[in-house]
Design a protein around this motif. Structure first.
Motif, PDB file in Angstrom:
ATOM      1  N   VAL A  57       0.863  -1.176   0.000  1.00 13.36           N
ATOM      2  CA  VAL A  57       0.000   0.000   0.000  1.00 13.36           C
ATOM      3  C   VAL A  57       0.901   1.228   0.000  1.00 13.36           C
ATOM      4  O   VAL A  57       1.841   1.323   0.800  1.00 13.36           O
ATOM      5  N   LEU A  58       0.652   2.141  -0.920  1.00 17.15           N
ATOM      6  CA  LEU A  58       1.359   3.425  -0.962  1.00 17.15           C
ATOM      7  C   LEU A  58       0.377   4.498  -0.525  1.00 17.15           C
ATOM      8  O   LEU A  58      -0.664   4.692  -1.156  1.00 17.15           O
ATOM      9  N   LEU A  59       0.688   5.179   0.559  1.00 21.04           N
ATOM     10  CA  LEU A  59      -0.243   6.110   1.190  1.00 21.04           C
ATOM     11  C   LEU A  59       0.163   7.548   0.878  1.00 21.04           C
ATOM     12  O   LEU A  59       1.282   7.955   1.200  1.00 21.04           O
ATOM     13  N   THR A  60      -0.730   8.307   0.250  1.00 23.21           N
ATOM     14  CA  THR A  60      -0.389   9.689  -0.086  1.00 23.21           C
ATOM     15  C   THR A  60      -0.418  10.591   1.136  1.00 23.21           C
ATOM     16  O   THR A  60       0.442  11.463   1.282  1.00 23.21           O
ATOM     17  N   HIS A  61      -1.402  10.416   2.022  1.00 20.38           N
ATOM     18  CA  HIS A  61      -1.448  11.233   3.239  1.00 20.38           C
ATOM     19  C   HIS A  61      -2.429  10.640   4.241  1.00 20.38           C
ATOM     20  O   HIS A  61      -3.070   9.619   3.964  1.00 20.38           O
ATOM     21  N   GLY A  62      -2.531  11.297   5.395  1.00 21.39           N
ATOM     22  CA  GLY A  62      -3.218  10.703   6.525  1.00 21.39           C
ATOM     23  C   GLY A  62      -4.664  11.088   6.738  1.00 21.39           C
ATOM     24  O   GLY A  62      -5.190  10.855   7.827  1.00 21.39           O
ATOM     25  N   HIS A  63      -5.344  11.667   5.771  1.00 21.55           N
ATOM     26  CA  HIS A  63      -6.771  11.936   5.950  1.00 21.55           C
ATOM     27  C   HIS A  63      -7.575  10.644   5.853  1.00 21.55           C
ATOM     28  O   HIS A  63      -7.221   9.721   5.120  1.00 21.55           O
ATOM     29  N   LEU A  94      -2.745   8.480  14.469  1.00 20.56           N
ATOM     30  CA  LEU A  94      -3.726   9.272  15.223  1.00 20.56           C
ATOM     31  C   LEU A  94      -5.129   9.145  14.624  1.00 20.56           C
ATOM     32  O   LEU A  94      -6.117   8.943  15.333  1.00 20.56           O
ATOM     33  N   ILE A  95      -5.193   9.281  13.297  1.00 16.42           N
ATOM     34  CA  ILE A  95      -6.478   9.249  12.595  1.00 16.42           C
ATOM     35  C   ILE A  95      -7.180   7.903  12.803  1.00 16.42           C
ATOM     36  O   ILE A  95      -8.379   7.842  13.080  1.00 16.42           O
ATOM     37  N   LEU A  96      -6.436   6.821  12.666  1.00 19.31           N
ATOM     38  CA  LEU A  96      -7.037   5.495  12.772  1.00 19.31           C
ATOM     39  C   LEU A  96      -7.504   5.199  14.195  1.00 19.31           C
ATOM     40  O   LEU A  96      -8.588   4.631  14.400  1.00 19.31           O
ATOM     41  N   LEU A  97      -6.702   5.579  15.186  1.00 17.70           N
ATOM     42  CA  LEU A  97      -7.114   5.373  16.569  1.00 17.70           C
ATOM     43  C   LEU A  97      -8.362   6.178  16.891  1.00 17.70           C
ATOM     44  O   LEU A  97      -9.305   5.689  17.531  1.00 17.70           O
ATOM     45  N   ASP A  98      -8.386   7.428  16.429  1.00 15.64           N
ATOM     46  CA  ASP A  98      -9.541   8.287  16.662  1.00 15.64           C
ATOM     47  C   ASP A  98     -10.780   7.721  15.968  1.00 15.64           C
ATOM     48  O   ASP A  98     -11.869   7.664  16.555  1.00 15.64           O
TER      49      ASP A  98
END
Length: 451
Positions: A57-63, A94-98
């Motif tokens: 998986v290549l992730l562009t950003h954390g939204h 942070l995003i995934l935990l939230d």
């Protein structure tokens, strides 16, 4: 080589693009669908391929709309590597935990208050499932070639937008595929301008604001006026905000206004644990943004940083005028819902919408003049003053997106327009063809192409 659009096509959420080449499968982004029910229900559907068959998986950003389905991917069998920038790794955690905590809480409330249509409401994924993603992360250094396979390399470049956001150039089968991710603005308050690609055989370009030109109005001046008007009305001002980048932009502008004596000495509150933690990521990644140490320290001192829910309740029941920044940005969940339950039915309340609102979200409904909104199974009348500041978007507008293509040295074989609702995507397609004469088409969900 095959390209399949699993998400983020015909919509601005659920970004997932699959590349298959010589037995290697690569997924660019793994986002959560948000907005209308028909899209949200897709989160519960299995991928059209087995997650265990995906290598990278290549992730562009954390939204959330780019990373929020990762826990499901892992829970359903993915064991490969997830490449992203350093800040994106920290933000995504942070995003995934939230997200997991919100989903667990909403399932608990639905079961307690019996407002779910299901006999037993379950979260899409749990906190433990979110944590199971973390060991798979690998850091991608900017502008360095990362070997994924014998003849496949990836290069990450700054995309602006939010801290750590990147575009990705995939060198594969002697061709270059460039995935824009979300492109930031050329004149963003916090972020540096995005790096423009110079070479690409195929471009996958986002189109969130493909039909919009950002206003030239002064967002800081608008914010000043809205704060002072809210205080004059004797009410609370609530700003639903994305916890990363938008919350820090608002804090920075409010800090400047306070330092300049342009807004009153009232409580300024940021109530998003993720947004507070993101401040540390800003402090630890100074090369990625424009904020000075003085600004970061001043923002921290000016704001009451609320992370405990009991503190939230104290703020909610405090009747004095105040400014509250709370997640989530599209009013789809999070702490801001608790504030709206209490304040949206009061005429002295002001609510400012400051970012893109996807179709079907509460934020979009408020902007469209909804007379009532549903929160936790109950309808609340909208008596608050609903305002919007358009100049704070972290997304590039039509001009920014067109400009991002301007350094290409050779005409690409094709540009696929992704990550946009139908109208802005098609208008951007027309503009690109008019300006550059590039072969350009709007990608739709489920489509597959051979390159």
């Amino acid at each position: 080589m095959k390209i399949r659009f699993i998400g983020g096509a015909g919509t601005v959420t659920g970004s997932k693009t699959l590349i298959e080449s010589n037995g290697v499968r690569i997924l660019v982004d793994c986002g959560l669908f948000q907005g209308i029910k028909a899209l949200r229900e897709l989160n519960w559907e299995p991928l059209p391929i087995l997650p265990s068959s995906i290598d990278y998986v290549l992730l562009t950003h954390g939204h959330l709309d780019h990373c929020g389905w990762l826990p499901r991917l892992v829970a359903e069998g993915f064991e490969g590597k997830i490449y992203c920038s350093g800040p994106t790794k920290e933000i995504t955690k942070l995003i995934l935990l939230d997200s997991a905590k919100i989903q667990e809480e909403e399932a608990r409330l639905a079961n307690e208050k019996k407002f779910s249509k299901h006999e037993v409401a379950e979260p899409l994924y749990t906190v433990d499932q979110a944590k199971a993603v973390f060991p798979l992360f690998r850091i991608a250094a900017i502008e360095e070639s990362i070997p994924l396979d014998a003849e496949i390399n990836a290069v990450f470049s700054n995309a602006g937008h939010i801290l750590g956001a990147c575009s990705i150039a995939l060198h594969i089968e002697n061709q270059i595929l460039v995935f824009s991710g979300d492109i930031g603005r050329d004149n963003d308050i916090l972020m540096f301008p995005p790096t423009k690609p110079k070479q690409a055989d195929y471009v996958f370009l986002e189109s969130t604001y493909g039909n919009r030109i950002h206003p030239t109005s002064d967002a800081k001046f608008e914010l000043e006026a809205y704060v002072n008007n809210a205080v004059d009305r004797g009410g609370t001002l609530i700003i639903p905000s994305f916890a990363v980048e938008r919350a820090q932009t608002l804090m920075y502008l409010l800090w400047q206004l306070k330092e300049e004596g342009r807004i009153p000495n009232i409580p300024y509150i940021i109530d998003t644990p993720m947004g507070i933690n993101a401040l540390d990521i800003f402090s630890n990644n100074k090369k990625w943004h424009k904020l000075s140490i003085e600004a970061l320290e001043g923002m921290n001192k000016m704001f009451l940083l609320v992370s405990d829910y009991q503190e939230s309740l104290s703020v909610i029941y405090d009747q004095q005028p105040k400014v509250v920044i709370a997640a989530s940005g599209m009013v789809t969940g999070g702490r801001v819902l608790s504030y709206l339950e209490h304040y949206i039915g009061l005429s002295e309340t002001t609510i400012i919408i400051v970012g893109y609102q996807a179709e079907g979200t509460r934020g979009r409904k408020l902007l469209e003049g909804a007379k009532e909104i549903k929160i936790h199974g109950k309808y609340h009348p909208v008596l608050a003053n609903i305002l919007e500041i358009k100049g704070l978007s972290a997304h590039g507008d039509q001009n920014d997106l067109l400009h991002w293509l301007s350094d290409l040295e050779v005409k690409p074989k094709k540009i696929f327009i992704v990550h946009g609702e139908n109208e802005p995507a098609d208008e951007l397609r027309i503009k690109i063809q008019e300006k550059y004469c590039y072969d350009c088409s709007v990608a739709m969900m489920g489509q597959e192409f051979e390159l």
